[in-house]
Enzyme design. Structure first.
Site, PDB file in Angstrom:
ATOM      1  N   SER A 174      39.419  26.023  26.777  1.00 39.76           N
ATOM      2  CA  SER A 174      39.163  26.132  25.337  1.00 39.76           C
ATOM      3  C   SER A 174      39.000  27.612  25.014  1.00 39.76           C
ATOM      4  O   SER A 174      39.741  28.456  25.521  1.00 39.76           O
ATOM      5  CB  SER A 174      37.936  25.295  24.968  1.00 39.76           C
ATOM      6  OG  SER A 174      37.702  25.383  23.585  1.00 39.76           O
ATOM      7  N   TYR A 188      43.665  28.185  15.061  1.00 43.21           N
ATOM      8  CA  TYR A 188      43.360  28.278  16.504  1.00 43.21           C
ATOM      9  C   TYR A 188      42.080  27.506  16.821  1.00 43.21           C
ATOM     10  O   TYR A 188      42.034  26.717  17.773  1.00 43.21           O
ATOM     11  CB  TYR A 188      43.221  29.757  16.882  1.00 43.21           C
ATOM     12  CG  TYR A 188      42.913  30.009  18.339  1.00 43.21           C
ATOM     13  CD1 TYR A 188      43.795  29.603  19.335  1.00 43.21           C
ATOM     14  CD2 TYR A 188      41.737  30.656  18.728  1.00 43.21           C
ATOM     15  CE1 TYR A 188      43.509  29.853  20.686  1.00 43.21           C
ATOM     16  CE2 TYR A 188      41.450  30.911  20.055  1.00 43.21           C
ATOM     17  CZ  TYR A 188      42.339  30.502  21.036  1.00 43.21           C
ATOM     18  OH  TYR A 188      42.049  30.743  22.358  1.00 43.21           O
ATOM     19  N   LYS A 192      41.363  24.228  19.298  1.00 44.62           N
ATOM     20  CA  LYS A 192      40.439  24.292  20.433  1.00 44.62           C
ATOM     21  C   LYS A 192      39.244  23.349  20.238  1.00 44.62           C
ATOM     22  O   LYS A 192      38.744  22.776  21.204  1.00 44.62           O
ATOM     23  CB  LYS A 192      39.957  25.734  20.646  1.00 44.62           C
ATOM     24  CG  LYS A 192      41.074  26.690  21.080  1.00 44.62           C
ATOM     25  CD  LYS A 192      41.589  26.371  22.483  1.00 44.62           C
ATOM     26  CE  LYS A 192      42.557  27.404  23.020  1.00 44.62           C
ATOM     27  NZ  LYS A 192      43.063  27.113  24.356  1.00 44.62           N
TER      28      LYS A 192
HETATM   29  N1  LIG Z   1      42.664  36.071  26.289  1.00 43.41           N
HETATM   30  C1  LIG Z   1      41.666  35.685  25.503  1.00 43.41           C
HETATM   31  O1  LIG Z   1      41.019  36.520  24.822  1.00 43.41           O
HETATM   32  C2  LIG Z   1      41.253  34.242  25.457  1.00 43.41           C
HETATM   33  C3  LIG Z   1      39.986  33.933  24.947  1.00 43.41           C
HETATM   34  C4  LIG Z   1      39.586  32.598  24.903  1.00 43.41           C
HETATM   35  C5  LIG Z   1      40.442  31.603  25.357  1.00 43.41           C
HETATM   36  N2  LIG Z   1      41.669  31.921  25.841  1.00 43.41           N
HETATM   37  C6  LIG Z   1      42.532  30.830  26.278  1.00 43.41           C
HETATM   38  O2  LIG Z   1      42.886  31.029  27.627  1.00 43.41           O
HETATM   39  C7  LIG Z   1      44.199  30.507  27.868  1.00 43.41           C
HETATM   40  C8  LIG Z   1      45.066  31.564  28.532  1.00 43.41           C
HETATM   41  O3  LIG Z   1      45.129  32.673  27.668  1.00 43.41           O
HETATM   42  P1  LIG Z   1      45.696  34.101  28.145  1.00 43.41           P
HETATM   43  O4  LIG Z   1      45.018  35.111  27.336  1.00 43.41           O
HETATM   44  O5  LIG Z   1      45.665  34.182  29.608  1.00 43.41           O
HETATM   45  O6  LIG Z   1      47.198  33.954  27.585  1.00 43.41           O
HETATM   46  P2  LIG Z   1      48.578  34.680  28.014  1.00 43.41           P
HETATM   47  O7  LIG Z   1      48.355  35.889  28.815  1.00 43.41           O
HETATM   48  O8  LIG Z   1      49.353  34.788  26.743  1.00 43.41           O
HETATM   49  O9  LIG Z   1      49.244  33.535  28.908  1.00 43.41           O
HETATM   50  C9  LIG Z   1      49.602  32.307  28.316  1.00 43.41           C
HETATM   51  C10 LIG Z   1      50.289  31.440  29.341  1.00 43.41           C
HETATM   52  O10 LIG Z   1      50.641  30.182  28.719  1.00 43.41           O
HETATM   53  C11 LIG Z   1      52.058  29.946  28.874  1.00 43.41           C
HETATM   54  N3  LIG Z   1      52.541  29.201  27.719  1.00 43.41           N
HETATM   55  C12 LIG Z   1      52.489  29.577  26.417  1.00 43.41           C
HETATM   56  N4  LIG Z   1      53.076  28.661  25.646  1.00 43.41           N
HETATM   57  C13 LIG Z   1      53.495  27.669  26.470  1.00 43.41           C
HETATM   58  C14 LIG Z   1      54.187  26.455  26.267  1.00 43.41           C
HETATM   59  N5  LIG Z   1      54.579  26.070  25.041  1.00 43.41           N
HETATM   60  N6  LIG Z   1      54.470  25.680  27.333  1.00 43.41           N
HETATM   61  C15 LIG Z   1      54.102  26.060  28.583  1.00 43.41           C
HETATM   62  N7  LIG Z   1      53.442  27.208  28.842  1.00 43.41           N
HETATM   63  C16 LIG Z   1      53.161  28.011  27.801  1.00 43.41           C
HETATM   64  C17 LIG Z   1      52.653  31.363  28.993  1.00 43.41           C
HETATM   65  O11 LIG Z   1      53.907  31.402  29.649  1.00 43.41           O
HETATM   66  P3  LIG Z   1      55.309  31.322  28.822  1.00 43.41           P
HETATM   67  O12 LIG Z   1      55.164  32.197  27.632  1.00 43.41           O
HETATM   68  O13 LIG Z   1      56.354  31.763  29.782  1.00 43.41           O
HETATM   69  O14 LIG Z   1      55.468  29.881  28.458  1.00 43.41           O
HETATM   70  C18 LIG Z   1      51.586  32.039  29.855  1.00 43.41           C
HETATM   71  O15 LIG Z   1      51.757  31.694  31.217  1.00 43.41           O
HETATM   72  C19 LIG Z   1      44.717  30.023  26.524  1.00 43.41           C
HETATM   73  O16 LIG Z   1      44.503  28.645  26.395  1.00 43.41           O
HETATM   74  C20 LIG Z   1      43.849  30.768  25.523  1.00 43.41           C
HETATM   75  O17 LIG Z   1      43.728  30.068  24.305  1.00 43.41           O
HETATM   76  C21 LIG Z   1      42.099  33.232  25.911  1.00 43.41           C
END
Ligand SMILES: NC(=O)c1ccc[n+]([C@@H]2O[C@H](COP(=O)([O-])OP(=O)(O)OC[C@H]3O[C@@H](n4cnc5c(N)ncnc54)[C@H](OP(=O)(O)O)[C@@H]3O)[C@@H](O)[C@H]2O)c1
Length: 324
Positions: A174, A188, A192
């Site tokens: 989340s 968003y 979540k």
């Molecule tokens: N970074 C933050 O600040 C933060 C904070 C709170 C929560 N989160 C949560 O943590 C999780 C990971 O975030 P992150 O920051 O690590 O993101 P990220 O660096 O953008 O990585 C996202 C990953 O999800 C994959 N993805 C995106 N759309 C997809 C789809 N339609 N089908 C299959 N795979 C898909 C991407 O690969 P492809 O593009 O190749 O598909 C990538 O591997 C997310 O759920 C995000 O909401 C992040």
């Protein structure tokens, strides 16, 4: 008078002990351990950011890791980096979580899953009045519907194989924006917040199958996705979010893995996250009687702190509009 004083002191001492004892028997589900070594961990969004850091960590702990994401090139890069760092082979599956048939095929090809980590996510902040409907739908489809697709595809086989393979886990990524709505995150946050309802109901449905749900709530985390998001953040979102700093993806991965292995339902990632999880505990399951104790004892104070946060956020919004 002295007797009254002694009995009052005894009561003050006995109350926490009695409460601890009550909570020890009360908390549900009961504590669980989910081992990782030599077990199949399937991570979506495992080619970047938090998912990639978690994949490295699971491989280091001796897990058989599978990754799913859309870009085959990024998946291949992730596979090579894990092989180089840990010497372990990783299986990769290129699919879009919005496509149920593709998800089902990938899950079937991957074989029996012990730990399913639904981590894929997209975040495009903007005021709702100006946000494109397609973009809103995109976030709901990837973050919420995509998670339904994954769990629906993996669950029947996960349930069937528990007796022979031991405890299983479904971890859902989340966000702190899934615990509290913040300016610029209407779509968003909605995607979540939906995951919380899914997780709570699902834990009821799978507890008898020895499957344990973890709902992880990272704060801002330094990842490629976050860097992209920052380019689009409305100014007020940045002002409000500035109170909490950003974590490293590796730190969030470590907290996530600890939460998964201990079968923790609500997994906060930093101190602010602990406060948020207490403030939003509501009717969520709680396995730890110690955490339940903290929740019960601090509920009033944490509510007061939450009201202070809201006061600060609304003050920022008022100031910003006045300045404009
Ligand atoms: N970074 C933050 O600040 C933060 C904070 C709170 C929560 N989160 C949560 O943590 C999780 C990971 O975030 P992150 O920051 O690590 O993101 P990220 O660096 O953008 O990585 C996202 C990953 O999800 C994959 N993805 C995106 N759309 C997809 C789809 N339609 N089908 C299959 N795979 C898909 C991407 O690969 P492809 O593009 O190749 O598909 C990538 O591997 C997310 O759920 C995000 O909401 C992040």
């Amino acid at each position: 008078m002295a007797t009254v004083y002694i009995s009052f002191s005894a009561l003050i001492l006995l109350f926490p002990l009695a409460l601890l004892l009550l909570l020890y028997f009360l908390v549900r589900p009961r504590p669980a351990r989910v081992p990782i070594k030599n077990r199949h961990v399937f991570i979506t969004g495992g080619s970047s950011g938090i998912g990639l850091a978690l994949a490295h960590l699971c491989a280091q702990h001796g897990a058989d890791v599978s990754l799913l994401a859309r870009s085959a090139a990024k998946l291949e890069e992730a596979k090579q980096s894990i092989k180089l760092a840990t010497g372990r082979d990783v299986r990769i599956f290129s699919a879009d979580v919005r496509d149920y048939d593709a998800v089902r095929t990938a899950v079937e090809d991957a074989g029996p899953i012990d730990v399913l980590v639904c981590n894929q996510g997209v975040f495009v902040p903007q005021e709702l009045a100006d946000q494109d409907l397609e973009e809103i739908k995109f976030m709901i489809d990837v973050n919420l519907t995509g998670t339904f697709h994954l769990i629906r595809a993996a669950l029947p086989a996960m349930k069937k194989s528990r007796a022979e393979r031991g405890p299983g886990s479904i971890a859902i990524m989340s966000s702190q924006a899934g615990q509290v709505g913040i300016y610029g995150y209407a779509a968003y946050s909605a995607s979540k917040f939906g995951l919380k309802g899914l997780a709570e109901a699902l834990q009821h449905e799978v507890i008898a199958d020895n499957i344990h749900i973890s709902l992880i709530f990272p704060p801002d985390t330094e990842t490629p996705g976050f860097a992209e998001e920052n380019k689009r953040r409305p100014q007020l979102t940045s002002i409000i979010a500035a109170s909490s700093g950003a974590m490293k993806a590796e730190e969030v991965a470590k907290k996530s893995l600890d939460g998964i292995q201990s079968g923790t339902f609500i997994v906060p990632c930093n101190f602010e996250g602990y406060l948020l999880s207490i403030a939003t505990a509501g009717l969520s399951p709680q396995r730890s009687y110690l955490m339940a104790f903290v929740e019960v004892i601090t509920a009033g104070l944490v509510r007061l702190a939450a009201l202070c946060f809201q006061w600060n956020w609304y003050r920022s919004i008022e100031k910003w509009h006045t300045k404009k």
